[in-house]
Scaffold this motif. Structure first.
Motif, short mmCIF file in Angstrom:
data_model
loop_
_atom_site.label_atom_id
_atom_site.label_comp_id
_atom_site.label_asym_id
_atom_site.label_seq_id
_atom_site.Cartn_x
_atom_site.Cartn_y
_atom_site.Cartn_z
N GLU A 147 0.82 -1.21 0.00
CA GLU A 147 0.00 0.00 0.00
C GLU A 147 0.86 1.27 0.00
O GLU A 147 0.49 2.27 -0.60
CB GLU A 147 -0.95 -0.01 1.19
N VAL A 148 2.01 1.22 0.66
CA VAL A 148 2.94 2.36 0.59
C VAL A 148 3.38 2.58 -0.85
O VAL A 148 3.43 3.72 -1.34
CB VAL A 148 4.15 2.13 1.52
N LEU A 149 3.71 1.50 -1.55
CA LEU A 149 4.10 1.61 -2.95
C LEU A 149 2.94 2.07 -3.82
O LEU A 149 3.13 2.83 -4.80
CB LEU A 149 4.64 0.26 -3.45
N ARG A 150 1.73 1.65 -3.49
CA ARG A 150 0.56 2.09 -4.28
C ARG A 150 0.33 3.59 -4.13
O ARG A 150 0.14 4.30 -5.12
CB ARG A 150 -0.69 1.32 -3.83
N VAL A 151 0.39 4.09 -2.91
CA VAL A 151 0.22 5.53 -2.67
C VAL A 151 1.32 6.32 -3.38
O VAL A 151 1.08 7.42 -3.90
CB VAL A 151 0.21 5.82 -1.15
N GLU A 152 2.51 5.74 -3.44
CA GLU A 152 3.64 6.39 -4.10
C GLU A 152 3.50 6.38 -5.62
O GLU A 152 4.20 7.10 -6.34
CB GLU A 152 4.94 5.68 -3.70
N GLY A 193 19.90 5.92 -2.40
CA GLY A 193 18.57 5.43 -2.73
C GLY A 193 17.59 5.69 -1.61
O GLY A 193 17.96 5.85 -0.44
N TYR A 194 16.33 5.74 -1.98
CA TYR A 194 15.28 6.04 -0.99
C TYR A 194 15.07 4.87 -0.03
O TYR A 194 15.26 3.71 -0.39
CB TYR A 194 13.96 6.39 -1.69
N ARG A 195 14.67 5.23 1.18
CA ARG A 195 14.35 4.26 2.21
C ARG A 195 12.86 4.29 2.50
O ARG A 195 12.18 5.28 2.20
CB ARG A 195 15.16 4.54 3.49
N TRP A 196 12.35 3.20 3.05
CA TRP A 196 10.91 3.09 3.27
C TRP A 196 10.36 4.24 4.10
O TRP A 196 9.31 4.80 3.81
CB TRP A 196 10.59 1.76 3.96
N GLU A 197 11.07 4.63 5.13
CA GLU A 197 10.56 5.67 6.02
C GLU A 197 10.44 7.03 5.31
O GLU A 197 9.69 7.89 5.76
CB GLU A 197 11.47 5.80 7.24
N GLU A 198 11.16 7.19 4.20
CA GLU A 198 11.11 8.46 3.48
C GLU A 198 9.87 8.59 2.60
O GLU A 198 9.48 9.72 2.26
CB GLU A 198 12.36 8.62 2.61
N ILE A 199 9.28 7.50 2.21
CA ILE A 199 8.09 7.59 1.36
C ILE A 199 6.81 7.17 2.09
O ILE A 199 5.71 7.27 1.55
CB ILE A 199 8.25 6.74 0.07
N ASP A 200 6.96 6.73 3.34
CA ASP A 200 5.81 6.27 4.13
C ASP A 200 5.31 7.42 5.01
O ASP A 200 5.67 7.53 6.18
CB ASP A 200 6.22 5.07 4.99
N HIS A 201 4.46 8.25 4.44
CA HIS A 201 3.99 9.43 5.17
C HIS A 201 2.95 9.09 6.23
O HIS A 201 2.70 9.89 7.14
CB HIS A 201 3.40 10.45 4.19
N GLU A 202 2.32 7.94 6.13
CA GLU A 202 1.31 7.53 7.11
C GLU A 202 1.91 6.70 8.24
O GLU A 202 1.18 6.24 9.11
CB GLU A 202 0.20 6.73 6.41
N ASP A 203 3.21 6.48 8.20
CA ASP A 203 3.91 5.74 9.25
C ASP A 203 3.36 4.32 9.40
O ASP A 203 3.17 3.83 10.51
CB ASP A 203 3.80 6.50 10.58
N HIS A 204 3.15 3.65 8.26
CA HIS A 204 2.60 2.29 8.29
C HIS A 204 3.68 1.23 8.57
O HIS A 204 3.42 0.26 9.26
CB HIS A 204 1.93 1.97 6.95
N VAL A 205 4.88 1.41 8.00
CA VAL A 205 5.86 0.33 8.04
C VAL A 205 7.03 0.58 9.00
O VAL A 205 7.62 -0.37 9.50
CB VAL A 205 6.40 0.04 6.63
#
Length: 413
Positions: A147-152, A193-205
């Motif tokens: 879902e993080v990738l989908r929102v991105e 390269g980007y890290r998960w926390e940088e694109i996860d604005h909803e703090d899911h992962v």
């Protein structure tokens, strides 16, 4: 004897028969055990079955050993007089090491099988190839990450039968861009390269790792080598390299995308399905049948699918063709059996494989029916997906050696 003497009746002997149950019990106690066994075989009709000599097949296998180690498959093979003794190793390792004394080898994809076929042909010892089923490589992840990738805008939900989606399509170009430090058209230092926390604005992962897919050992595994080929294809403008110089340069460029996450696990599926999977490897390269077998087992045991584990189907795809390579006559008999026996093909489907039709060679729709009957979502792929082309075998081997820093094992054959 006087004529008027009365005649006397002849004495009669009366024999009392014991009850049948007592007679059987008496015989059983009196007869030796082998005779009792013979009686039971005759009574059951099993004596009429032919006495089969069980042939032990010596085999080297990679991930497709899942099929041959299944208890139901073992019983079906035994019924036909086969027992399979498996030496477990990666697909490329199978091709690179000595396979003398083996009846079959079963790498998980075509490149390793081609290496073996070419080597045997060079020695004037041709082989027979069998393709009983298909299982594409997939990127296995968890719903929150998908879902993080989908929102991105990197992944899209694939159409399903209602409820929360189990399958997504992954835009491989955008996915690799994130690893290169490029996001939504804006490029930063490619080494960052980007890290998960940088694109996860909803703090899911809550994960600080780089956004990469983890593979098994590139030097040994077909799934890892195939994923390397997919990455190379996308990075080379949706084309395969044409010569050794191009292949070497491309291999060095994509190496960070494949080895930066630390030492790879020998079995990515086991890690993915473990409770610690999300924190160890958010995205793992595995085979589709491994995911489906998990969902089939979860549904049978708990009455529902595992809703937290999902699949990403790369928009650039290469369908892996596992090939059973028969090296002996007994190996060829086994290959014929697993390719054509209806019971074995049905069991392959129940283990998540896309079984091939024994007549046409095409994959059948039986897996779709089987999953639908058990209320498990059926995998679908987008018609817009790009069909990837792997580099030629010598170039792919060169790229694998560069990316994996693989030791030379050709001398062990």
């Amino acid at each position: 004897m006087p004529a008027n003497r009365p005649a006397t009746e002849e004495p009669r002997l009366t024999v009392t028969r014991p009850p049948r149950r007592r007679l059987r019990r008496a015989l059983a106690s009196a007869l030796p055990v082998p005779v009792i066994g013979l009686v039971l075989l005759v009574a059951s009709g099993n004596l009429l079955l032919p006495l089969r000599q069980v042939v032990t097949i010596e085999a080297k296998m990679a991930s497709k050993r899942d099929f041959f180690q299944d208890p139901v498959v073992e019983r079906l093979l035994m019924k036909h007089g086969f027992r399979v003794h498996i030496t477990n190793m990666g697909s490329r390792e199978i091709a690179k090491q000595d396979y003398e004394g083996y009846d079959v080898v079963f790498p998980s994809g075509q490149p390793a099988a081609d290496l073996i076929s070419r080597e045997r042909a060079r020695a004037n010892r041709p082989v027979l190839l069998y393709r009983p089923f298909v299982s594409p490589i997939v990127l296995a992840t968890y719903r929150d990450y998908a879902e993080v990738l989908r929102v991105e805008g990197v992944a899209k939900r694939l159409p399903g039968s209602g409820g929360r989606p189990m399958y997504y399509t992954l835009d491989m170009r955008k996915f690799l861009d994130l690893a290169h430090g490029k996001r939504k058209g804006v490029q930063r230092d490619s080494r960052n390269g980007y890290r998960w926390e940088e694109i996860d604005h909803e703090d899911h992962v809550r994960n600080g790792n780089k956004i990469l897919a983890q593979t098994s050992d590139i030097c040994e595994s077909n799934s890892a080598g195939t994923y390397l080929g997919l990455v190379a294809f996308v990075e080379h403008g949706n084309d395969a390299p044409d010569n050794e110089a191009e292949a070497e340069q491309l291999a060095r460029r994509i190496k960070p995308l494949l080895v930066e996450q630390g030492l790879p696990s020998s079995e990515r599926a086991e890690t993915y399905l473990s409770p610690d999977g999300p924190s160890i490897a958010p995205i793992s390269v595995i085979y589709e049948h491994q995911f489906l077998a998990h969902q089939i087992g979860h549904q049978a045991e708990k009455g529902t699918t595992d809703d937290e584990r999902v699949l990403l189907y790369p928009s650039t795809r290469f369908v892996t063709e596992p090939q059973l390579v028969a090296l002996t006559g007994d190996g060829a008999r086994l290959g014929e059996l697993v390719s054509k026996d209806p019971e074995l093909q049905d069991r392959a489907m129940e283990l998540g494989f896309r079984a091939r039709s024994a007549t046409s060679g095409a994959t059948s729709d039986e897996l779709t029916r089987f999953l639908t009957e058990r209320r498990i979502p059926v995998p679908t792929t987008s018609s817009d997906d790009t069909r990837a082309v792997l580099p030629s075998l010598p170039l792919l081997e060169k790229m694998i050696e560069i990316v994996g820093d693989c030791p030379d094992r050709t001398g062990s054959r």
